[in-house]
Design an enzyme around this catalytic site. Structure first.
Site, PDB file in Angstrom:
ATOM      1  N   GLU A   1       0.885  -1.162   0.000  1.00 33.07           N
ATOM      2  CA  GLU A   1       0.000   0.000   0.000  1.00 33.07           C
ATOM      3  C   GLU A   1       0.924   1.213   0.000  1.00 33.07           C
ATOM      4  O   GLU A   1       1.805   1.306   0.856  1.00 33.07           O
ATOM      5  CB  GLU A   1      -0.854   0.019   1.261  1.00 33.07           C
ATOM      6  CG  GLU A   1      -1.857  -1.100   1.348  1.00 33.07           C
ATOM      7  CD  GLU A   1      -2.537  -1.133   2.716  1.00 33.07           C
ATOM      8  OE1 GLU A   1      -3.303  -0.206   3.013  1.00 33.07           O
ATOM      9  OE2 GLU A   1      -2.281  -2.076   3.469  1.00 33.07           O
TER      10      GLU A   1
ATOM     11  N   ARG B   1       5.092 -12.676   9.853  1.00 31.24           N
ATOM     12  CA  ARG B   1       5.820 -11.462   9.525  1.00 31.24           C
ATOM     13  C   ARG B   1       7.135 -11.416  10.298  1.00 31.24           C
ATOM     14  O   ARG B   1       7.294 -12.077  11.319  1.00 31.24           O
ATOM     15  CB  ARG B   1       4.972 -10.214   9.740  1.00 31.24           C
ATOM     16  CG  ARG B   1       4.419 -10.011  11.128  1.00 31.24           C
ATOM     17  CD  ARG B   1       3.264  -9.008  11.117  1.00 31.24           C
ATOM     18  NE  ARG B   1       3.677  -7.688  10.675  1.00 31.24           N
ATOM     19  CZ  ARG B   1       3.029  -6.975   9.739  1.00 31.24           C
ATOM     20  NH1 ARG B   1       1.972  -7.436   9.157  1.00 31.24           N
ATOM     21  NH2 ARG B   1       3.449  -5.775   9.422  1.00 31.24           N
TER      22      ARG B   1
ATOM     23  N   LYS C   1       4.199   0.687   9.980  1.00 30.89           N
ATOM     24  CA  LYS C   1       4.249   1.946   9.235  1.00 30.89           C
ATOM     25  C   LYS C   1       3.661   3.104  10.043  1.00 30.89           C
ATOM     26  O   LYS C   1       4.122   4.240   9.937  1.00 30.89           O
ATOM     27  CB  LYS C   1       3.501   1.796   7.904  1.00 30.89           C
ATOM     28  CG  LYS C   1       4.376   1.171   6.825  1.00 30.89           C
ATOM     29  CD  LYS C   1       3.742   1.334   5.464  1.00 30.89           C
ATOM     30  CE  LYS C   1       2.977   0.088   5.097  1.00 30.89           C
ATOM     31  NZ  LYS C   1       2.441   0.085   3.745  1.00 30.89           N
TER      32      LYS C   1
HETATM   33  P1  ATP Z   1      -0.145  -1.462   6.795  1.00 28.49           P
HETATM   34  O1  ATP Z   1      -1.061  -2.434   6.103  1.00 28.49           O
HETATM   35  O2  ATP Z   1      -0.305  -1.376   8.249  1.00 28.49           O
HETATM   36  O3  ATP Z   1      -0.038  -0.154   6.139  1.00 28.49           O
HETATM   37  P2  ATP Z   1       1.859  -3.316   6.014  1.00 28.49           P
HETATM   38  O4  ATP Z   1       3.164  -3.469   6.693  1.00 28.49           O
HETATM   39  O5  ATP Z   1       0.905  -4.428   5.999  1.00 28.49           O
HETATM   40  O6  ATP Z   1       1.294  -2.050   6.672  1.00 28.49           O
HETATM   41  P3  ATP Z   1       1.749  -3.310   3.127  1.00 28.49           P
HETATM   42  O7  ATP Z   1       2.177  -2.227   2.216  1.00 28.49           O
HETATM   43  O8  ATP Z   1       0.351  -3.738   3.098  1.00 28.49           O
HETATM   44  O9  ATP Z   1       2.150  -2.813   4.554  1.00 28.49           O
HETATM   45  O10 ATP Z   1       2.713  -4.543   2.941  1.00 28.49           O
HETATM   46  C1  ATP Z   1       3.017  -5.110   1.689  1.00 28.49           C
HETATM   47  C2  ATP Z   1       3.354  -6.560   1.869  1.00 28.49           C
HETATM   48  O11 ATP Z   1       4.437  -6.712   2.767  1.00 28.49           O
HETATM   49  C3  ATP Z   1       2.193  -7.325   2.437  1.00 28.49           C
HETATM   50  O12 ATP Z   1       2.030  -8.527   1.691  1.00 28.49           O
HETATM   51  C4  ATP Z   1       2.578  -7.606   3.842  1.00 28.49           C
HETATM   52  O13 ATP Z   1       2.028  -8.800   4.287  1.00 28.49           O
HETATM   53  C5  ATP Z   1       4.105  -7.661   3.754  1.00 28.49           C
HETATM   54  N1  ATP Z   1       4.710  -7.276   5.033  1.00 28.49           N
HETATM   55  C6  ATP Z   1       4.472  -6.163   5.742  1.00 28.49           C
HETATM   56  N2  ATP Z   1       5.161  -6.160   6.898  1.00 28.49           N
HETATM   57  C7  ATP Z   1       5.863  -7.315   6.928  1.00 28.49           C
HETATM   58  C8  ATP Z   1       6.770  -7.913   7.868  1.00 28.49           C
HETATM   59  N3  ATP Z   1       7.086  -7.317   9.028  1.00 28.49           N
HETATM   60  N4  ATP Z   1       7.305  -9.115   7.555  1.00 28.49           N
HETATM   61  C9  ATP Z   1       7.000  -9.713   6.397  1.00 28.49           C
HETATM   62  N5  ATP Z   1       6.162  -9.215   5.481  1.00 28.49           N
HETATM   63  C10 ATP Z   1       5.591  -8.029   5.731  1.00 28.49           C
HETATM   64 MG    MG Z   2      -1.120  -4.096   4.704  1.00 26.78          MG
END
Ligand code: ATP
Ligand code: MG
Length: 569
Positions: free
Chosen positions: A44, A270, A280
């Site tokens: 995102e 994760r 984030k």
């Molecule tokens: P948010 O949804 O809270 O904004 P997010 O960390 O989920 O934050 P995304 O941009 O949705 O951010 O993440 C993109 C991809 O990275 C998703 O498939 C998510 O599952 C993966 N991802 C995010 N954080 C982690 C992590 N700490 N370890 C492994 N994969 C992650």
């Molecule tokens: Mg996300």
């Protein structure tokens, strides 16, 4: 296990790596459940990528390349309130830096807004979606809890005609934000709360970074995500565990819409790291509230931060391989990441001389005005990297910590009457300590042994200590920024503490009176070198505006390797 002789000669590609997701991919290919592998990395664009995302990037792009498939970069840009062009640009740069390429396959969920709208209309036509006039608060109150079923909205049984009319008018902008939503009509009593008539469209009179003012209704992430995968023909939709409970909903959309393909979702744990926060929301607050200097502050766990700090992409990829992929949540020691980075830097980083806390040394028997060019190895780990010339003269800088006036026996550095080796130069002996009025040591007088040029003596005598040094007349003034963990606690915010109370007040210290060797007068920004005996340092972009600036990437001390050695001995 099948021997290769009994297997089909047209065997599917296999990977040297193994984890539960790769096992699924390999089996799907082998058994013909998929014709090829299609993955995607779906950020995102509401912040910068961090080291946790790197795990996901390495997994998605890695699997695609190992199994001769493809990985798309897709921005899940369904929430214009939080999204910015700056984030889109940074994310693309970071994925490339990490060493992966989506080629032509850059997509945006916003490219599918028209299709997603049509599918929402389709659901309404099937009696499987309705426009709800309840407010967000009322919807929340009606949702029920884990132990109590939800309550149906009074608007749930509108006719398809009325719903189609209202939804079309939502699109044309007739209604205000929050006054109505479109909900899937599933099951308000479901044990899975995601099934209790989830909101799939909301009204938001907000311009979108890519579609501008074309839309004032936006699909929910849940409605967009799986269908975007289906449009792209994603075979293995890999995400983190928090989406496990959403999978049945994604499957419901796929089952109830005329989508072109059927993606399957697999969830992995994760990445969590000690001394680090990978959220984030928190990272945004660190930036906005000025706890750090920006998203690319070298203390940040963002890819742009660790790049600026000097971590090589190869070290991040090695780290991703080391930690592997599992379904159980865990916390990884940040020392393990640092170990992977040191491993790469030890092999690749050029050695250079720098003095962080200078103390003047005068070699009394070295002719005034004479300069000798010493040959110094660039990297003993890589003889092919050759040598360089470092000027040596009568007045030198050494590290203040490398001298002690009343030194204990075990202090293997310089002290009155003791001899040390100046690396790749000469042996010197301290003959006098010069102090200022307040008793502070301002200078050392030494003598050198001309027979030890290059750092070895004809009589094979070996001083216990070897110091780094710089010729004072040739040394280049530099600013050096030392970094330590941003969070002092290994588990920030644990035991009910405020996360921000766990910030390390000493995570950054700036030294402005340092010197580096002449070869670093105009350093290449982003290149990491080893300052001998001090650690790894990376030239900062701020070097462009004056004296060179270096960020300490890491010290030389590898605590993780030590702990591992003890554990296995
Ligand atoms: P948010 O949804 O809270 O904004 P997010 O960390 O989920 O934050 P995304 O941009 O949705 O951010 O993440 C993109 C991809 O990275 C998703 O498939 C998510 O599952 C993966 N991802 C995010 N954080 C982690 C992590 N700490 N370890 C492994 N994969 C992650
Ligand atoms: Mg996300």
């Amino acid at each position: 296990m099948l021997s290769s002789a009994t297997m089909d000669t047209h065997t599917a590609p296999t990977s040297e790596k193994s984890d539960f997701i790769r096992d699924i991919v390999a089996a799907d290919l082998r058994d013909g459940r998929v014709g090829g592998v299609m993955t995607r990395f779906p950020p995102e664009p509401n912040g910068y990528l961090h080291i946790g995302h790197a795990k996901s990037i390495c997994l998605n792009f890695g699997i695609a390349s190992e199994y001769s498939g493809r990985c798309n970069l897709r921005f899940d840009d369904t929430n214009p309130v939080k999204e910015e062009q700056e984030y889109l640009d940074a994310i693309k740069a970071d994925v490339h830096w990490l060493g992966f390429d989506w080629g032509e396959h850059l997509y945006y969920a916003s490219d599918y807004f028209e299709q997603l709208y049509d599918w929402a209309v389709y659901l309404i036509g099937q009696g499987k979606a309705y426009v709800d006039d309840l407010s967000a608060d009322e919807i929340r109150e009606h949702r029920g809890t884990l132990t109590e079923p939800g309550v149906e909205s009074p608007w749930r049984n509108r006719s398809a005609e009325e719903n189609l009319d209202l939804f079309a008018r939502m699109r044309t902008g007739e209604f205000s934000d929050g006054s109505r939503v479109l909900r899937a009509k599933i099951d308000m009593a479901s044990g899975n709360i995601n099934f209790r008539d989830p909101v799939i469209y909301r009204i938001l009179h907000v311009a979108h970074p890519r579609t501008g003012d074309a839309w004032c209704i936006y699909p929910s992430y849940d409605f967009a995500h799986g269908q975007s995968d289906a449009i792209e023909g994603i075979t293995h939709s890999i995400c983190t565990l928090e989406f496990q409970d959403h999978r049945p909903l994604y499957d419901w959309f796929i089952d109830n819409l005329p989508v072109p393909s059927t993606p399957h979702q697999y969830e992995f744990a994760r990445l969590n790291l000690t001394h680090t926060v990978l959220s984030k929301r928190v990272l945004l607050r660190l930036v906005n509230d000025g706890y750090v200097h920006g998203w690319d502050d070298p203390r940040m766990p963002t890819l742009s931060g660790i790049r600026r700090r000097g971590f090589p992409a190869e070290g991040i990829r090695d780290f991703a391989d080391m930690i592997g992929v599992a379904r159980a949540d865990s916390v990884v020691e940040v020392g393990m990441l640092e170990h992977a980075v040191r491993d790469v830097l030890n092999r690749t980083a050029s050695r250079r001389f720098a003095v962080l806390n200078p103390l003047k040394v005068v070699i009394e028997n070295f002719p005034e005005g004479q300069v000798e060019e010493m040959d110094v190895m660039n990297n003993p780990e890589d003889p092919s990297s050759g040598t360089r010339k470092v000027p040596f003269s009568r007045e030198l800088w050494i590290e203040r910590e490398d001298f002690m006036e009343d030194a204990p026996k075990k202090f293997f550095r310089l002290a009155p009457g003791r001899e040390v080796r100046l690396r790749s130069a000469y042996f010197v002996t301290c003959t006098e300590v010069v102090k200022d009025g307040s008793g502070e040591i301002v200078e050392l007088r030494c003598t050198y042994d001309p027979a030890t040029r290059g750092g070895s003596a004809p009589d094979e005598r070996r001083p216990k200590g070897t110091l780094h040094w710089l010729s004072a007349a040739h040394a280049v003034p530099a600013e050096i920024r030392l970094y330590d963990h941003l969070f002092a606690s290994p588990f920030p915010g644990s035991d009910g503490r405020d996360l921000f109370d766990d910030l390390n007040p000493d995570s950054e210290s700036v030294l402005s009176e340092c010197f580096v060797e002449p070869a670093l007068e105009n350093p290449v920004v982003g290149v990491t070198v080893q300052f001998e005996r001090l650690g790894y340092f990376c030239a900062d972009p701020d070097s462009a505006s004056g004296a060179p600036v270096f960020n300490r990437t890491l010290t030389l001390k590898d605590t993780w390797a030590k702990v591992q050695a003890q554990a296995t001995s």
